[in-house]
Design an enzyme around this catalytic site. Sequence first.
Site, PDB file in Angstrom:
ATOM      1  CE  LYS A 284      -3.832   3.796   1.926  1.00  0.00           C
ATOM      2  NZ  LYS A 284      -5.328   3.177   2.557  1.00  0.00           N
TER       3      LYS A 284
ATOM      4  CD  GLU B 192      -8.555  -1.013   0.578  1.00  0.00           C
ATOM      5  OE1 GLU B 192      -7.718  -1.515  -0.040  1.00  0.00           O
ATOM      6  OE2 GLU B 192      -8.329  -1.110   1.924  1.00  0.00           O
TER       7      GLU B 192
ATOM      8  CE  LYS C 186      -6.994  -2.265   6.751  1.00  0.00           C
ATOM      9  NZ  LYS C 186      -7.404  -0.936   6.783  1.00  0.00           N
TER      10      LYS C 186
ATOM     11  CG  ASP D  41      -7.824   2.246   0.364  1.00  0.00           C
ATOM     12  OD1 ASP D  41      -8.906   2.599   0.587  1.00  0.00           O
ATOM     13  OD2 ASP D  41      -7.169   1.797   1.513  1.00  0.00           O
TER      14      ASP D  41
ATOM     15  CB  SER E 149      -0.778  -0.153   1.287  1.00  0.00           C
ATOM     16  OG  SER E 149      -1.649   1.004   1.260  1.00  0.00           O
TER      17      SER E 149
ATOM     18  CG  ASP F  96     -10.354  -1.142   4.971  1.00  0.00           C
ATOM     19  OD1 ASP F  96     -10.653  -1.503   6.093  1.00  0.00           O
ATOM     20  OD2 ASP F  96      -9.408  -0.493   4.724  1.00  0.00           O
TER      21      ASP F  96
ATOM     22  N   GLY G 214      -3.753  -4.285   6.261  1.00  0.00           N
ATOM     23  CA  GLY G 214      -2.831  -3.741   7.168  1.00  0.00           C
ATOM     24  C   GLY G 214      -3.172  -2.308   8.022  1.00  0.00           C
TER      25      GLY G 214
ATOM     26  CE  LYS H 160      -4.538   0.191   0.462  1.00  0.00           C
ATOM     27  NZ  LYS H 160      -5.173  -0.822   1.189  1.00  0.00           N
TER      28      LYS H 160
END
Length: 372
Positions: free
Chosen positions: A167, A217, A266, A192, A139, A242, A294, A165
């Site tokens: 952001k 996400e 998670k 995400d 990420s 998520d 994570g 991934k």
Amino acid sequence: MGAGTIERIELRQIRLPLLDPFETSTGRTSERQIILVRLRDAGGAEGWGECVAGENPTYSEEWTETAWPTIQQILAPLLVGRELSSAGECAARFAHVRENPMAKAALETACWDLEARRTEVPLARLLGGTRAEIASGVSIGLQPSLDVLLDKVSRELESGYQRIKIKIKPGKDVALLEAVRAKFPGIALMADANSAYRLSDAPLLRQLDRFKLMMIEQPLAHDDIADHARLQREIETPICLDESIRSAANARLAIESGACRIINLKVGRVGGHGVAREIESICRERGIGLWSGGMLEAGIGRAHNIALSSLAGFTLPGDVSASARYFDEDIIEPPVTVSSRGMIAVPPGPGIGFTVRLDRIEALTVRSAVIS
Ligand code: OSB
Ligand code: MG
């Protein structure tokens, strides 16, 4: 053999600087404040857990300053001095306390580690895991510039990571993905948003379809299911939830209403390994893609994520990556490492399978408490 009678619960809050600040649509983190839980049973066996609550209540309502008293004053007293027939029973002790999944999971996961160590089996096996290694992705937070982002992506791919991934947030979305896709046409790529968009952004989110992302996400609100279902009908990119998935019941609701095709699980967000295993079996039975997210965990949390990811339902590369991406030194020995094929080995030793570095925890401690 169960988890035994827990005689002593020790809490430590450690301050652990990140090598680089981690930025998402909700803010930036430069240093972790992590609560660790150490259980000891009557026979002297230990179990370790890590609370994944962050430094402020921006991912969910929990943060270090709420999790500490919740664990110390409310949850730990429900465990200490009482026989626990198995780690799976721990969640029931907490059932009358509403929400606070991260505080609960810190203790619940420690109970699983304790039971695994007492019975001398790897935690992965106690949880029902079958994989000897797990697929690892990364990420990558929001970066100061596009060049820095492209450089980071390139370096993570060279290290072997199987999926990237990035952001995104409004104003930092189409252009970023366009550039990453142009430079790395064939990679497994996803984005995400950490809830940065509204349903009215559907036309913009539809533009992302052309980048052939593995998934997007949590584009919409942290507590939403209905609008994600509407959005999924308007875009081709699979939606992964998520923040919205906090229980087995709402995982079923999200799946049945078509709000997601994939779940980022998670363990801290759902209150522990018990509920995480329920969600894993729901996803496995219904063919829903699943991977472990994570929360910038130190080694103990990272080790719990690795054990959980060894279950068969975890079908996609997760966000569990090497300790060295985040910390100059971890609190476990050896640190988590990733092979050139982007795999993390599930350790064969008892419990979480890593040695907890007491010396390092001692040096990093900013507060401690004992419940006995
Ligand atoms: O949304 O997945 C998220 C980190 C903190 C809070 C939320 C998230 C993340 C990450 C990092 O994306 C995952 C990791 O490497 O730990
Ligand atoms: Mg996320």
